[in-house]
Design a protein around this motif. Sequence first.
Motif, PDB file in Angstrom:
ATOM      1  N   ALA A 177      30.291  30.915 111.973  1.00 16.36           N
ATOM      2  CA  ALA A 177      30.212  29.589 111.160  1.00 16.36           C
ATOM      3  C   ALA A 177      29.392  28.768 112.005  1.00 16.36           C
ATOM      4  O   ALA A 177      29.584  28.556 113.071  1.00 16.36           O
ATOM      5  N   TRP A 178      28.556  27.843 111.288  1.00 19.13           N
ATOM      6  CA  TRP A 178      27.840  26.668 111.955  1.00 19.13           C
ATOM      7  C   TRP A 178      27.416  25.862 110.685  1.00 19.13           C
ATOM      8  O   TRP A 178      26.768  26.289 109.752  1.00 19.13           O
ATOM      9  N   THR A 179      27.784  24.425 110.741  1.00 14.03           N
ATOM     10  CA  THR A 179      27.840  23.722 109.767  1.00 14.03           C
ATOM     11  C   THR A 179      27.813  22.156 110.162  1.00 14.03           C
ATOM     12  O   THR A 179      28.553  22.127 111.315  1.00 14.03           O
ATOM     13  N   VAL A 180      27.157  21.220 109.517  1.00 14.12           N
ATOM     14  CA  VAL A 180      27.200  19.888 109.931  1.00 14.12           C
ATOM     15  C   VAL A 180      27.479  18.992 108.772  1.00 14.12           C
ATOM     16  O   VAL A 180      27.100  19.610 107.386  1.00 14.12           O
ATOM     17  N   ARG A 181      28.235  18.074 108.924  1.00 16.79           N
ATOM     18  CA  ARG A 181      28.650  17.397 107.877  1.00 16.79           C
ATOM     19  C   ARG A 181      27.488  16.796 106.777  1.00 16.79           C
ATOM     20  O   ARG A 181      26.418  16.397 107.551  1.00 16.79           O
ATOM     21  N   LEU A 182      27.396  16.961 105.567  1.00 14.89           N
ATOM     22  CA  LEU A 182      25.999  16.611 104.814  1.00 14.89           C
ATOM     23  C   LEU A 182      25.328  15.514 105.117  1.00 14.89           C
ATOM     24  O   LEU A 182      24.189  15.507 105.429  1.00 14.89           O
ATOM     25  N   LYS A 183      26.110  14.151 105.441  1.00 13.33           N
ATOM     26  CA  LYS A 183      25.433  12.844 105.751  1.00 13.33           C
ATOM     27  C   LYS A 183      24.598  13.080 107.195  1.00 13.33           C
ATOM     28  O   LYS A 183      23.813  12.030 107.309  1.00 13.33           O
ATOM     29  N   TYR A 184      25.023  13.937 107.788  1.00 13.73           N
ATOM     30  CA  TYR A 184      24.599  13.810 109.363  1.00 13.73           C
ATOM     31  C   TYR A 184      23.660  15.002 109.383  1.00 13.73           C
ATOM     32  O   TYR A 184      23.198  15.212 110.664  1.00 13.73           O
ATOM     33  N   ARG A 185      23.185  15.747 108.494  1.00 14.20           N
ATOM     34  CA  ARG A 185      22.272  16.829 108.519  1.00 14.20           C
ATOM     35  C   ARG A 185      20.884  16.254 108.890  1.00 14.20           C
ATOM     36  O   ARG A 185      20.498  15.244 108.474  1.00 14.20           O
ATOM     37  N   LYS A 186      19.892  17.215 109.400  1.00 10.13           N
ATOM     38  CA  LYS A 186      18.722  16.801 109.786  1.00 10.13           C
ATOM     39  C   LYS A 186      18.707  15.731 110.809  1.00 10.13           C
ATOM     40  O   LYS A 186      17.588  14.855 110.836  1.00 10.13           O
ATOM     41  N   LYS A 187      19.443  15.565 111.610  1.00  9.21           N
ATOM     42  CA  LYS A 187      19.535  14.734 112.923  1.00  9.21           C
ATOM     43  C   LYS A 187      19.597  15.116 114.190  1.00  9.21           C
ATOM     44  O   LYS A 187      19.906  14.515 115.179  1.00  9.21           O
ATOM     45  N   GLY A 188      19.494  16.418 114.241  1.00  4.66           N
ATOM     46  CA  GLY A 188      19.722  17.115 115.599  1.00  4.66           C
ATOM     47  C   GLY A 188      21.091  17.775 115.951  1.00  4.66           C
ATOM     48  O   GLY A 188      21.257  18.204 116.982  1.00  4.66           O
ATOM     49  N   VAL A 189      22.091  17.336 115.232  1.00  3.79           N
ATOM     50  CA  VAL A 189      23.430  17.730 115.318  1.00  3.79           C
ATOM     51  C   VAL A 189      23.618  19.313 115.543  1.00  3.79           C
ATOM     52  O   VAL A 189      24.257  19.679 116.344  1.00  3.79           O
ATOM     53  N   GLY A 190      22.828  20.075 114.347  1.00  5.93           N
ATOM     54  CA  GLY A 190      23.078  21.364 114.421  1.00  5.93           C
ATOM     55  C   GLY A 190      22.345  21.970 115.535  1.00  5.93           C
ATOM     56  O   GLY A 190      23.143  22.794 116.219  1.00  5.93           O
ATOM     57  N   SER A 191      21.287  21.531 116.165  1.00  8.57           N
ATOM     58  CA  SER A 191      20.849  21.965 117.171  1.00  8.57           C
ATOM     59  C   SER A 191      21.270  21.849 118.257  1.00  8.57           C
ATOM     60  O   SER A 191      21.454  22.943 119.408  1.00  8.57           O
ATOM     61  N   ALA A 192      22.085  20.710 118.672  1.00  9.93           N
ATOM     62  CA  ALA A 192      22.854  20.334 119.565  1.00  9.93           C
ATOM     63  C   ALA A 192      24.017  21.654 119.914  1.00  9.93           C
ATOM     64  O   ALA A 192      24.543  21.763 120.862  1.00  9.93           O
TER      65      ALA A 192
END
Length: 255
Positions: A177-192
């Motif tokens: 699984a790999w996910t980021v909370r909706l309002k924090y997506r496309k801010k580099g959190v997933g890449s980190a």
Amino acid sequence: MRGSTTSLPPPSPLSQPVDSPMADTHPAEDPLADVPELKTYLATEHDEKVDALKLTADSIAQMRQTANNILITNPVNMAVVVAVLALVARYMVESRGDAWVAGTTCAGIIFTVLAACRYLTQEYIYTAETINFEWLGEADVIITKFGDEIIGTVIVDWISGEGRQKRKKAWVGEIKAWTVRLKYRKKGVGSALLEEVVKEAKKKGAETVEFADDHANAKRILPSFYNKSFETRDRKARELLADLLEATPTKGKRR
């Protein structure tokens, strides 16, 4: 007649200009002082793992909303619905001459279509309910916290077995699984998060890291015709992981 002269008192230190060495200056406040800390690490606490599982389940449930939007806004589906509404409205008006009945009938058709979309995508809710500690198993849970809130997670299972180079006991990381909370997506959190997985893989001497074929967001309920956005998202995630692995190989070359 001589004019009188008055002498001015020496200037007070408080009256000096701001840029004077004698000015009473205060250090500027740090604008980031109240911003919560952002940190990514391997979760060890039970509550942190629970929150990470909830976030994973929420991301699957959100796929239902995305699938509903795809069904509703698909040009082919919209054309069929509009055509049916036009035919029904025309028949009702010509046969009964009652525009009110025609309008309420068309409204009923629209509600039926929306209900059908929700019925067709309900499997995502059932899948989200399977995300629990039994599903987690012995996998590692890596989280990103913004203050006290978990805003992203990646769950990776380390599998030991024969490696691709025919070396025994090679480790392979499978991302479940790999996910980021909706309002924090496309801010580099997933890449980190993926970068942290690659670092963990390097520590363990893993041969590689890859997304599991049945990872949490791999569920496809609709026919392939409607899954383009899901497939695009999955492809980009795999490409990002491949780029990170290329930049930071998990294992050095054999000499």
